[in-house]
Design a protein around this motif. Structure first.
Motif, PDB file in Angstrom:
ATOM      1  N   ALA A  88      15.718 -15.830  28.847  1.00 39.26           N
ATOM      2  CA  ALA A  88      14.784 -14.662  28.676  1.00 39.26           C
ATOM      3  C   ALA A  88      13.393 -14.766  29.188  1.00 39.26           C
ATOM      4  CB  ALA A  88      14.843 -14.299  27.084  1.00 39.26           C
ATOM      5  N   GLU A  89      12.758 -13.824  29.736  1.00 35.92           N
ATOM      6  CA  GLU A  89      11.364 -13.840  29.902  1.00 35.92           C
ATOM      7  C   GLU A  89      10.835 -12.647  29.602  1.00 35.92           C
ATOM      8  OE1 GLU A  89      10.995 -16.481  33.957  1.00 35.92           O
ATOM      9  OE2 GLU A  89      12.182 -14.534  34.145  1.00 35.92           O
ATOM     10  N   PRO A  90      10.334 -12.629  28.200  1.00 38.56           N
ATOM     11  CA  PRO A  90       9.665 -11.504  27.605  1.00 38.56           C
ATOM     12  C   PRO A  90       8.523 -10.821  28.513  1.00 38.56           C
ATOM     13  CG  PRO A  90      10.337 -13.070  25.759  1.00 38.56           C
ATOM     14  CD  PRO A  90      10.469 -13.651  27.219  1.00 38.56           C
ATOM     15  N   GLN A  91       7.846 -11.864  28.719  1.00 37.17           N
ATOM     16  CA  GLN A  91       6.413 -11.493  29.558  1.00 37.17           C
ATOM     17  C   GLN A  91       6.796 -10.606  30.877  1.00 37.17           C
ATOM     18  OE1 GLN A  91       7.616 -14.509  28.963  1.00 37.17           O
ATOM     19  NE2 GLN A  91       7.412 -15.569  31.214  1.00 37.17           N
ATOM     20  N   LYS A  92       7.801 -10.727  31.303  1.00 38.47           N
ATOM     21  CA  LYS A  92       8.191  -9.850  32.399  1.00 38.47           C
ATOM     22  C   LYS A  92       8.855  -8.576  32.251  1.00 38.47           C
ATOM     23  CE  LYS A  92       8.907 -14.118  35.482  1.00 38.47           C
ATOM     24  NZ  LYS A  92       9.606 -14.793  36.413  1.00 38.47           N
ATOM     25  N   GLU A  93       8.881  -8.484  30.999  1.00 40.65           N
ATOM     26  CA  GLU A  93       9.663  -7.120  30.517  1.00 40.65           C
ATOM     27  C   GLU A  93       8.637  -6.011  30.543  1.00 40.65           C
ATOM     28  OE1 GLU A  93      12.808  -6.463  29.810  1.00 40.65           O
ATOM     29  OE2 GLU A  93      13.434  -8.358  30.008  1.00 40.65           O
ATOM     30  N   SER A  94       9.043  -4.836  30.657  1.00 43.71           N
ATOM     31  CA  SER A  94       8.097  -3.739  30.924  1.00 43.71           C
ATOM     32  C   SER A  94       7.290  -3.501  29.729  1.00 43.71           C
ATOM     33  CB  SER A  94       8.652  -2.507  31.545  1.00 43.71           C
ATOM     34  OG  SER A  94       9.751  -2.081  30.623  1.00 43.71           O
TER      35      SER A  94
ATOM     36  N   GLN B 213      19.167  -4.404  24.461  1.00 46.14           N
ATOM     37  CA  GLN B 213      18.580  -5.617  24.090  1.00 46.14           C
ATOM     38  C   GLN B 213      19.071  -6.685  23.858  1.00 46.14           C
ATOM     39  OE1 GLN B 213      15.720  -7.030  24.292  1.00 46.14           O
ATOM     40  NE2 GLN B 213      14.389  -5.581  23.184  1.00 46.14           N
ATOM     41  N   ASN B 214      18.926  -7.822  24.974  1.00 43.79           N
ATOM     42  CA  ASN B 214      19.549  -9.098  25.134  1.00 43.79           C
ATOM     43  C   ASN B 214      18.656 -10.354  25.038  1.00 43.79           C
ATOM     44  OD1 ASN B 214      18.543  -8.626  27.516  1.00 43.79           O
ATOM     45  ND2 ASN B 214      20.668  -9.064  28.556  1.00 43.79           N
ATOM     46  N   LEU B 215      17.634 -10.013  24.345  1.00 41.48           N
ATOM     47  CA  LEU B 215      16.401 -11.251  24.185  1.00 41.48           C
ATOM     48  C   LEU B 215      16.890 -12.428  23.275  1.00 41.48           C
ATOM     49  CD1 LEU B 215      13.211  -9.423  23.791  1.00 41.48           C
ATOM     50  CD2 LEU B 215      13.753 -10.574  25.869  1.00 41.48           C
TER      51      LEU B 215
ATOM     52  N   GLU C 106      19.703 -14.762  20.914  1.00 43.15           N
ATOM     53  CA  GLU C 106      21.013 -15.396  21.090  1.00 43.15           C
ATOM     54  C   GLU C 106      21.875 -14.872  19.662  1.00 43.15           C
ATOM     55  OE1 GLU C 106      20.884 -19.584  21.092  1.00 43.15           O
ATOM     56  OE2 GLU C 106      20.082 -19.748  23.236  1.00 43.15           O
ATOM     57  N   ASP C 107      23.057 -14.294  20.128  1.00 39.68           N
ATOM     58  CA  ASP C 107      24.094 -13.552  19.025  1.00 39.68           C
ATOM     59  C   ASP C 107      25.206 -14.109  19.148  1.00 39.68           C
ATOM     60  OD1 ASP C 107      25.167 -12.109  17.325  1.00 39.68           O
ATOM     61  OD2 ASP C 107      24.460 -10.150  18.036  1.00 39.68           O
ATOM     62  N   ILE C 108      25.774 -14.880  18.202  1.00 37.81           N
ATOM     63  CA  ILE C 108      27.011 -15.551  18.293  1.00 37.81           C
ATOM     64  C   ILE C 108      28.154 -14.482  18.417  1.00 37.81           C
ATOM     65  CG2 ILE C 108      26.380 -17.488  17.280  1.00 37.81           C
ATOM     66  CD1 ILE C 108      27.621 -16.488  14.649  1.00 37.81           C
ATOM     67  N   ASP C 109      27.835 -13.119  18.165  1.00 40.35           N
ATOM     68  CA  ASP C 109      28.804 -12.281  18.161  1.00 40.35           C
ATOM     69  C   ASP C 109      28.947 -11.441  19.214  1.00 40.35           C
ATOM     70  OD1 ASP C 109      29.916 -12.973  15.562  1.00 40.35           O
ATOM     71  OD2 ASP C 109      28.637 -11.761  14.503  1.00 40.35           O
ATOM     72  N   TYR C 110      27.548 -11.705  20.193  1.00 42.28           N
ATOM     73  CA  TYR C 110      27.294 -10.893  21.210  1.00 42.28           C
ATOM     74  C   TYR C 110      27.143  -9.155  21.093  1.00 42.28           C
ATOM     75  CZ  TYR C 110      28.439 -15.474  23.638  1.00 42.28           C
ATOM     76  OH  TYR C 110      28.493 -16.729  23.890  1.00 42.28           O
ATOM     77  N   LYS C 111      26.799  -9.143  19.870  1.00 38.62           N
ATOM     78  CA  LYS C 111      26.638  -7.509  19.706  1.00 38.62           C
ATOM     79  C   LYS C 111      25.176  -7.163  20.004  1.00 38.62           C
ATOM     80  CE  LYS C 111      29.515  -7.723  15.466  1.00 38.62           C
ATOM     81  NZ  LYS C 111      29.643  -7.399  14.012  1.00 38.62           N
ATOM     82  N   TYR C 112      25.159  -6.650  21.356  1.00 42.53           N
ATOM     83  CA  TYR C 112      24.009  -6.409  22.071  1.00 42.53           C
ATOM     84  C   TYR C 112      24.126  -4.657  22.087  1.00 42.53           C
ATOM     85  CZ  TYR C 112      23.781 -11.337  23.865  1.00 42.53           C
ATOM     86  OH  TYR C 112      23.676 -12.260  24.017  1.00 42.53           O
ATOM     87  N   LYS C 113      23.055  -4.318  21.396  1.00 42.73           N
ATOM     88  CA  LYS C 113      23.131  -2.851  21.253  1.00 42.73           C
ATOM     89  C   LYS C 113      21.844  -2.049  22.034  1.00 42.73           C
ATOM     90  CE  LYS C 113      23.839  -3.383  16.185  1.00 42.73           C
ATOM     91  NZ  LYS C 113      23.527  -3.103  14.876  1.00 42.73           N
ATOM     92  N   TRP C 114      22.289  -0.909  22.259  1.00 43.18           N
ATOM     93  CA  TRP C 114      21.476  -0.092  22.979  1.00 43.18           C
ATOM     94  C   TRP C 114      20.218   0.319  22.045  1.00 43.18           C
ATOM     95  CZ3 TRP C 114      21.294   1.876  28.024  1.00 43.18           C
ATOM     96  CH2 TRP C 114      22.533   1.721  28.663  1.00 43.18           C
ATOM     97  N   VAL C 115      18.929   0.143  22.760  1.00 41.37           N
ATOM     98  CA  VAL C 115      17.860   0.177  21.622  1.00 41.37           C
ATOM     99  C   VAL C 115      16.742   1.020  22.686  1.00 41.37           C
ATOM    100  CG1 VAL C 115      17.919  -1.616  20.477  1.00 41.37           C
ATOM    101  CG2 VAL C 115      16.794  -2.025  22.422  1.00 41.37           C
TER     102      VAL C 115
END
Length: 596
Positions: A136-142, A162-164, A166-175
């Motif tokens: 992940a490179e937060p500084q490059k995010e808009s 949002q996939n910044l 690490e989630d062991i369940d890979y529950k990436y949500k729309w935010v």
């Protein structure tokens, strides 16, 4: 086609006036009913459209209030984190993790995560997930860039996964991310950082899913640039199976707009959301609404047929009332045509018909008087007053005029008969002129116009114009000097023409003289006859007054410097010029011409 039209016209000519009036009224009734029906339908449609606009506006405002409350709650979380947690915490001595966790727990239904980064993009702390991905490179995010380098207090992103962390369940949500620049205290020193609050996009979805705009309506949310944030058909749009006019809608001002998209007319209501610049867009299909609006159409059709029925009943009654006095007047005119000049003329009906009857009555009376005058009166000296001149009027002109009037009335050409009778009445009215020989130029021109109007309606093989500037109409003229010249132009210029003839009367002032020219494009006068015209009493068929009479009368009143001048060319035409002194009417009366 021309033959059919001619046959139709002949058919109507043979019908009586009651039939024609009934047909005309029926046509007017149908046209009027159609106009009323269309007007009512358009009015109802406009009212319906206004109601739809108000309804759309109300629903969009409700969505805006709900969305505004939702965003305010998230902004409150961001403000609490910034002003009550970060500004009161020296990171060199203590941690703000517990306060941040408490804040997250109290808002976990609407918030996915809270994170704090330094100005270089390094994660300082986050909840509920605290480990950031190595890639992940937060500084490059808009959201990071906008928080660091744009002036707004809070920045809202468009929906994204949002996939910044690490989630062991890979529950990436729309935010939707809320990012802002914050001040971080460490060892008494202050530096800038970025606070990130990710709100659950499902909260926005829930607000919009509860909106009901009917079967064809819906509401969607987009950014200020037109990028869709939420749409009920979002997956179909992303799959290019559906289209939305969002780019154009982004340019709309707040309010209601009518647009045509994919062949359908629809109502678009736009409302800008505070703080974010997002736009709520309500869509309602006007085409489907009006196509299904059976009640309006049925009401308009019912009103249309009812109006037709009432107008047809009124038509039958009115046509009878109008036709009866005209038919009675026709009977009177037929008696007059047969030579019964003492027959009583029927006068009744509307003003115009009564006026026509009165005019015919007056005409018959004048005709009887004129016929008696023609029999009893003889030529007299030209300097005598109009009583002597009146006896010289050719009865053929009157007979032919009256015969034309009778023919017009007999053939139900009442409007033309009215014009001809009116012109004849004016002709004699100006001719009488209360016994005066000197009259204003405007009266002499009216007399000429009445005469030429009658002749034009009889022969119809020529056109005529009378031109005179307004400022000379009050000048003096001798009575009955233009009419003999017009008579000469009609009988000797127009009668034998094959093509379209032209007669023009021009009056104008030049120096201290008044000129009146009578021009025609007739056969012309042979050169050897011109000099003799002003020396003979008459030039054949005509009024009998003659050019010589006019010439001598002018010289009698105003001297030998005035009179007539004749210019003619064979097959080109003839111009006869009247030369008079330029005198106001009041002065000329004192000169020589009051009562003779």
């Amino acid at each position: 086609m021309k033959k059919k039209i001619r046959n139709i016209m002949q058919y109507f000519i043979k019908k009586d006036i009651r039939f024609i009036i009934s047909i005309c009224f029926s046509i007017v009734a149908v046209c009027g009913s159609i106009f009323i029906g269309i007007s009512l339908y358009l009015r109802f449609s406009a009212e319906n459209e206004t109601v739809l606009k108000e309804n759309n506006k109300r629903i969009v405002n409700q969505v805006n209030m709900s969305l505004d409350g939702y965003l305010r709650n998230l902004m409150k979380t961001s403000d609490t984190m910034r002003y009550r947690v970060l500004q009161n915490c020296d990171m060199a001595e203590q941690s703000f993790n517990s306060d941040m966790n408490l804040l997250y727990e109290s808002n976990r239904e609407s918030i996915v995560s809270i994170a704090v980064f330094d100005k270089g993009g390094q994660l300082l702390d986050a909840t509920p997930l605290a480990r950031i991905k190595k890639t992940a490179e937060p500084q490059k995010e808009s959201w990071f860039y906008e928080a660091q380098y744009k002036m707004e207090n809070i920045h809202f992103s468009t929906p994204h996964v949002q996939n910044l962390f690490e989630d062991i369940d890979y529950k990436y949500k729309w935010v939707v991310s809320l990012s802002r620049s914050v001040e971080l205290i460490s060892g008494g020193k202050t530096e800038t950082g970025v606070l990130l609050v990710d709100m659950n996009f499902s909260g926005i979805e829930q607000i919009f899913k509860n909106i009901d705009l009917g079967t064809s309506g819906y509401v969607y949310l987009m950014s200020s640039s037109g990028e869709i944030i939420y749409h009920p058909r979002q997956q179909l749009i992303y799959s290019n199976l559906e289209q939305e006019n969002n780019r154009k809608a982004a340019k709309y001002e707040d309010g209601s707009h009518i647009e045509r998209f994919k062949g359908k007319k629809r109502l678009v209501t736009v409302k800008t959301v505070g703080y974010t610049g997002w736009k709520i867009v309500g869509i309602f299909s006007l085409t489907e609404n009006f196509q299904n609006d059976i009640q309006i159409k049925m009401f308009v059709l019912f009103l249309f047929f009812l109006t037709i029925l009432l107008l047809l009943i009124a038509n039958n009654f009115i046509s009878s009332k109008i036709a009866y006095p005209i038919m009675e007047l026709e009977k009177s005119v037929k008696e007059l045509e047969q030579g019964h000049f003492d027959a009583e003329i029927a006068i009744g009906g509307s003003y115009e018909i009564r006026h026509l009857g009165e005019t015919i009555t007056s005409m018959a009376a004048q005709m009887r008087k004129l016929m008696q005058d023609i029999v009893t009166e003889q030529e007299s000296k030209r300097k005598s007053e109009f009583d002597a001149l009146q006896s010289q009027i050719n009865p053929h002109f009157l007979y032919n005029t009256l015969d034309s009037i009778v023919w017009m009335v007999e053939n139900e050409r009442y409007q033309e008969a009215i014009i001809m009778v009116t012109s004849l009445a004016k002709f004699f009215r100006v001719g009488l002129s209360k016994g005066k020989n000197i009259i204003p130029l405007k009266d002499e021109l009216k007399h000429a116009e009445s005469y030429i109007t009658i002749q034009h309606m009889r022969f119809r093989n020529f056109t005529f114009r009378i031109n005179a500037p307004q400022d000379i109409l009050h000048m003096a003229s001798i009575k009955l000097i233009i009419q003999p010249l017009l008579e000469n132009a009609v009988y000797h210029g127009m009668e034998l023409m094959d093509g379209e003839g032209e007669i023009e009367v021009n009056a104008y002032a030049e120096g201290d003289s008044l000129y009146i020219e009578v021009m025609d494009n007739g056969m012309g006068i042979p050169e050897e006859e011109i000099d003799g015209l002003l020396k003979r009493e008459s030039i054949g068929k005509g009024s009998g007054i003659g050019l010589k009479n006019v010439h001598e009368r002018i010289q009698l009143y105003f001297g030998e410097n005035y009179g007539l001048t004749i210019v003619s060319e064979a097959d080109v035409g003839t111009t006869i010029q009247i030369h008079l002194p330029l005198l106001p009417y009041e002065q000329a009366e004192q000169w020589g011409g009051g009562k003779g």
